[in-house]
Design a protein around this motif. Structure first.
Motif, mmCIF file in Angstrom:
data_model
loop_
_atom_site.group_PDB
_atom_site.id
_atom_site.type_symbol
_atom_site.label_atom_id
_atom_site.label_comp_id
_atom_site.label_asym_id
_atom_site.label_seq_id
_atom_site.Cartn_x
_atom_site.Cartn_y
_atom_site.Cartn_z
ATOM 1 N N PRO A 113 -6.015 0.320 0.098
ATOM 2 C CA PRO A 113 -7.152 0.223 1.020
ATOM 3 C C PRO A 113 -8.478 -0.016 0.297
ATOM 4 O O PRO A 113 -9.349 -0.717 0.808
ATOM 5 C CB PRO A 113 -7.161 1.572 1.737
ATOM 6 C CG PRO A 113 -5.771 2.080 1.615
ATOM 7 C CD PRO A 113 -5.254 1.560 0.307
ATOM 8 N N THR A 170 0.834 -1.203 0.000
ATOM 9 C CA THR A 170 0.000 0.000 0.000
ATOM 10 C C THR A 170 0.871 1.257 0.000
ATOM 11 O O THR A 170 0.600 2.207 -0.738
ATOM 12 C CB THR A 170 -0.936 0.000 1.218
ATOM 13 O OG1 THR A 170 -1.777 -1.149 1.140
ATOM 14 C CG2 THR A 170 -1.797 1.242 1.245
ATOM 15 N N TYR A 181 -8.605 -3.650 -0.514
ATOM 16 C CA TYR A 181 -8.854 -4.356 0.733
ATOM 17 C C TYR A 181 -10.337 -4.312 1.098
ATOM 18 O O TYR A 181 -10.939 -5.335 1.433
ATOM 19 C CB TYR A 181 -8.012 -3.740 1.851
ATOM 20 C CG TYR A 181 -8.103 -4.468 3.164
ATOM 21 C CD1 TYR A 181 -7.213 -5.484 3.477
ATOM 22 C CD2 TYR A 181 -9.079 -4.142 4.102
ATOM 23 C CE1 TYR A 181 -7.280 -6.157 4.675
ATOM 24 C CE2 TYR A 181 -9.165 -4.807 5.305
ATOM 25 C CZ TYR A 181 -8.261 -5.810 5.587
ATOM 26 O OH TYR A 181 -8.349 -6.483 6.775
#
Length: 126
Positions: free
Chosen positions: A52, A43, A55
């Motif tokens: 993110p 990341t 994710y």
């Protein structure tokens, strides 16, 4: 329809946030701490703000690990091997069965042979 053991599942029981990293660790067999560190490093250095987002989307799309998959460590290792190399796991199972079959045949030969001492011991047990 029953759940498949070769599919990726979120592991919320061992997870910190949504269970994505622990699901990846369970799927691949890599230590969950290493997966988390790798995710953070990816990341920061490679994906930037996309990390993110990926994710969160993965945590939203992937399904939870079924409770019937709470296996022993030996079973978990076996299924990780199946996911990684299905051909070699089939070969390993066949090899194990051949070994078990050979040992069973040895026991059968020993029991059914004309061993007088063994026959006397069996008769004494009756």
């Amino acid at each position: 329809m029953s759940a498949r053991r070769t599919k990726f599942y979120l592991d919320k029981r061992n997870g910190k946030l949504m269970g994505v990293c622990s699901g990846i660790a369970d799927y691949t067999g890599i230590d969950v701490t290493l997966v988390r560190i790798g995710m953070i490093l990816l990341t920061i250095f490679a994906m930037g703000p996309i990390g993110p987002l990926v994710y969160l989307v993965t945590g939203w799309v992937a399904s939870d690990k079924p409770s019937e998959f709470a296996d022993s460590p030996e079973d978990a290792k076996f299924w990780q091997g199946v996911r990684a190399k299905p051909g070699s796991s089939v070969r390993d199972v066949r090899s194990r069965f051949r070994d078990i079959d050979r040992r069973l045949a040895d026991v059968e030969i020993h029991v059914t042979s004309h061993n007088r001492r063994l026959a006397d011991e069996i008769d004494s047990l009756r």
